[in-house]
Design an enzyme around this catalytic site. Structure first.
Site, PDB file in Angstrom:
ATOM      1  N   GLU B  88      90.405  72.005  63.148  1.00  0.00           N
ATOM      2  CA  GLU B  88      89.059  72.343  62.685  1.00  0.00           C
ATOM      3  C   GLU B  88      89.033  72.799  61.234  1.00  0.00           C
ATOM      4  O   GLU B  88      88.045  72.600  60.522  1.00  0.00           O
ATOM      5  CB  GLU B  88      88.448  73.424  63.580  1.00  0.00           C
ATOM      6  N   PHE B 113      84.581  77.020  67.520  1.00  0.00           N
ATOM      7  CA  PHE B 113      85.699  76.661  66.640  1.00  0.00           C
ATOM      8  C   PHE B 113      85.251  76.529  65.191  1.00  0.00           C
ATOM      9  O   PHE B 113      86.043  76.762  64.274  1.00  0.00           O
ATOM     10  CB  PHE B 113      86.391  75.405  67.161  1.00  0.00           C
ATOM     11  N   ARG B 196      74.087  68.365  73.950  1.00  0.00           N
ATOM     12  CA  ARG B 196      74.557  66.981  74.014  1.00  0.00           C
ATOM     13  C   ARG B 196      74.495  66.453  75.452  1.00  0.00           C
ATOM     14  O   ARG B 196      74.221  67.198  76.386  1.00  0.00           O
ATOM     15  CB  ARG B 196      75.968  66.893  73.441  1.00  0.00           C
TER      16      ARG B 196
END
Ligand SMILES: Cc1ncc(C[n+]2csc(CCOP(=O)(O)OP(=O)(O)O)c2C)c(N)n1
Ligand SMILES: [Mg+2]
Lengths: 284, 345
Positions: B88, B113, B196
């Site tokens: 990340e 993250f 999502r």
């Protein structure tokens, strides 16, 4: 490490049988949730059987015993596999199996130290384990405690920079009490690890970082045992890593043949079938 | 369930009867948006549409393309899709680098993250340079039962403190589809929370002409007794609670604030000043440093002092478990929102 503190009963069962039991428990937990990281658990079962029934020193009735070898599960989503081996080792009671991932369970989907006896750290935010293991290895040395620190990590975690910071540090501090276990199943969330962020040549990479590195077939028990023995008995003043090439879903051929993904799909009626297939391969 | 998980491993074994157990995983993708139609992967499709018109747009992810709907973009435009692996910090640095070369990178991961691991990389490589990197993150607030490792309960607080950042907390598929082109039109860095998979379509059912507008709060429902100022999925909860309360004769207005920064204080203050209404903020986020505190400060500064309450997550690491159980436990479910508002009247 000695094995004195483990009960004789534990040593009388073959590692193959331990691995089989671990796979069986993991499948039963997968059935409870209707899904789970079953591909990972089946793949890593031989490594965990060897760790808990050949290499590690621990007391089932006292998981926080100061003399224990520390076993860190950096990969929180592999908790289903660790719960299986903790049950097999008598650290968690078998009856709790059916609570896996349920509200109020001590066995959440992602492993956490505050929930489960025998779970050393809270994993899940990947890339933490090895750094914590370095600190624990330093701490044990300060205390003149001869225990080993094992960190079980995944190939996906090889992408995190924190892994390599810790790798460099472990070698710098000559941490011969640190053993890193890498489950190389060539899979991560979006696809095959080698096609996403390739970490090869991996053995050479760890060696270049100053580690005693071995790479073996993680589903060949004899090879796994041998690698653990070499890692523990190596007299070099450096940390040790074993890269285990494993096959996801190992032990259940119809799942092994399925398109492998991070979250292997198992239909509701297939859990029983998977258990039956596993049972056919029960070791003598 | 108990709030104190620290003691759990020492608790005596407790096995809930099979009939009463609720599983974690079965609920992960579901926000339990009863009664709403859903749209599949609105972010992925909106990004593909935008990218067809603008060849500067690229997509980067850190091993979470499938889990942030960016894979839709990856399938349509494989040569503009960069799989960075599970890294990340690199994701954000590389997005900054591409932005420096004139591209408009969409970088996706989970909210935890980005906010935790990659924060310094976002702060220095992206925000301080005011680069047009669009950070889009799934699992905002309490939208998974995996426990603190995946629950981004303080991401808005973290990014609110970062100069130059624009922050969006969409409620539904309409917000997500609407926000993508506006994120691109805005020339600086943006952090957007993402829903999502199958995402409910909420706002247009309550207000058929609703359109997301960056930087603007919008009234979705009028009411004379209570003014709920909400963001993200809590607008959905507030609207559902408002219907329940209306049946009891309590009229609840809902002001939806999908842009958290810059906050539309003019609209918020004007509505809060309309006298006599209890003002309640609602957010899928810790009560520290999010929408509630921002609204409270803004109203104080303008000398507006309504009766004021906050709905949000406690200042604690949250439990693992099934999402509906957790939403009930931490006050985010429709029932609990309704109950809390009723208790304050
Ligand atoms: C820091 C961090 N980034 C992303 C994730 C989301 N995530 C969970 S598992 C996973 C794949 C990691 O690779 P690996 O452990 O090798 O996957 P597996 O072998 O289990 O498929 C990812 C990206 C995470 N948990 N932590
Ligand atoms: Mg892997």
């Amino acid at each position: 490490m000695t094995i004195d503190s483990r009960s004789a009963a534990l040593t009388n069962t073959s590692l193959a049988m331990r691995a089989w039991n671990i796979r069986r428990k993991a499948l039963m937990m997968g059935e409870v949730q209707g899904q789970g990281y079953i591909g990972q658990a089946l793949g890593v079962a031989d490594v965990l059987a060897t760790a808990y029934f050949h290499a590690l020193d621990y007391r089932s009735d006292d998981p926080e015993w100061e003399g224990r070898d520390r076993f860190l599960l950096s990969i929180g989503h592999y908790a289903i596999a660790l719960y299986s081996v903790l049950m097999e080792a008598g650290i968690l009671p078998d009856e709790e199996l059916e609570t896996y991932g349920m509200d109020d369970s001590r066995m959440p989907m992602s492993g956490m130290a505050s929930y489960t006896p025998g779970m050393e750290i809270t994993g899940g935010s990947l890339g933490h384990g090895l750094g914590i293991a370095v600190g624990m290895a330093l701490g044990l040395k300060r205390k003149n405690n001869p225990a080993f620190v094992y960190n079980l990590m995944s190939d996906g975690e090889l992408g995190e920079g924190s892994t390599w910071e810790a790798a460099m540090s472990g070698a710098h501090h000559k941490l011969d009490n640190l053993i890193c276990l890498v489950d190389f199943n060539d899979q991560q969330a979006d696809g095959k690890s080698t096609e996403m962020l390739c970490s090869e040549p991996l053995t050479e990479k760890w060696e270049a970082f100053g580690w005693f590195a071995q790479r073996v077939d993680g589903n060949d028990l004899a090879a796994v045992v041998d690698a653990f023995d070499r890692a523990r008995s190596c007299s070099d003043a450096r940390p040790r890593v074993i890269i285990f090439d494993t096959t996801m879903c190992k032990g259940v051929p119809f799942l092994e043949r399925r398109e492998i993904t991070h979250f292997v799909r198992v239909e509701a009626d297939e859990w029983a079938k998977a258990l039956a297939v596993l049972d056919e391969g029960k070791p003598a | 369930m108990t709030l104190a998980s620290m003691a759990r491993k020492y608790e005596p074994r407790k096995v809930t009867p099979a009939s009463e157990r609720v599983a974690t995983s079965a609920m992960i993708a579901s926000l339990a948006a009863e009664g709403y139609e859903t749209v599949s992967a609105p972010f992925g499709h909106a990004l593909v549409d935008a990218a067809r018109k603008n060849d500067k747009i690229v997509g980067l992810t850190a091993d979470l393309g499938k889990y942030t709907d960016l894979h839709i973009f990856g399938q349509e435009m494989p040569d503009r899709y960069y799989q960075m692996g599970m890294a990340e910090q690199l994701l954000m640095s590389a997005a900054a680098g591409m932005a420096r070369e004139g591209f408009i990178p969409f970088a996706t991961t989970y909210a935890v993250f980005a906010a935790r691991r990659a924060y310094d990389f976002i702060a220095m490589a992206i925000a301080e340079e005011n680069l047009p990197v669009k950070i889009v993150c799934a699992l905002p607030g309490l939208t998974t039962g995996y426990g603190p490792s995946h629950q981004a309960t303080e991401d808005l607080a973290i990014f609110r403190g970062l100069p130059n950042m624009v922050l969006i907390d969409p409620c539904d598929a309409d917000d997500i589809t609407g926000m993508v082109p506006q994120m691109i039109a805005y020339e600086g860095p943006v952090y957007a929370r993402l829903l999502r998979g199958k995402v409910p379509s909420v706002l247009r059912r309550h207000k058929p002409d609703y359109k997301f507008q960056l930087g603007m709060a919008q009234m979705i429902r009028e009411g004379n007794d209570v003014l709920v100022i909400s963001t993200g999925i809590m607008t959905m909860r507030a609207l559902d609670a408002a219907e329940v309360l209306a049946a009891d004769g309590v009229e609840v207005a809902v002001l939806h604030c999908p842009t958290i920064k810059p906050l539309d204080l003019d609209t918020i203050a004007a509505e809060a000043a309309k006298g006599g209404r209890l003002v309640v903020t609602a957010e899928n986020h810790t009560v520290i440093g999010g929408l509630g505190e921002a609204v409270a400060t803004g109203l104080m500064m303008r000398g507006i002092h309504p009766a004021f309450r906050m709905i949000g997550l406690p200042d604690a690491f949250l439990e693992a478990g099934a999402l509906p159980t957790l939403h009930d436990m931490y006050g985010l479910s429709v029932d609990k929102v309704t109950e809390q508002i009723r208790s304050w009247l």
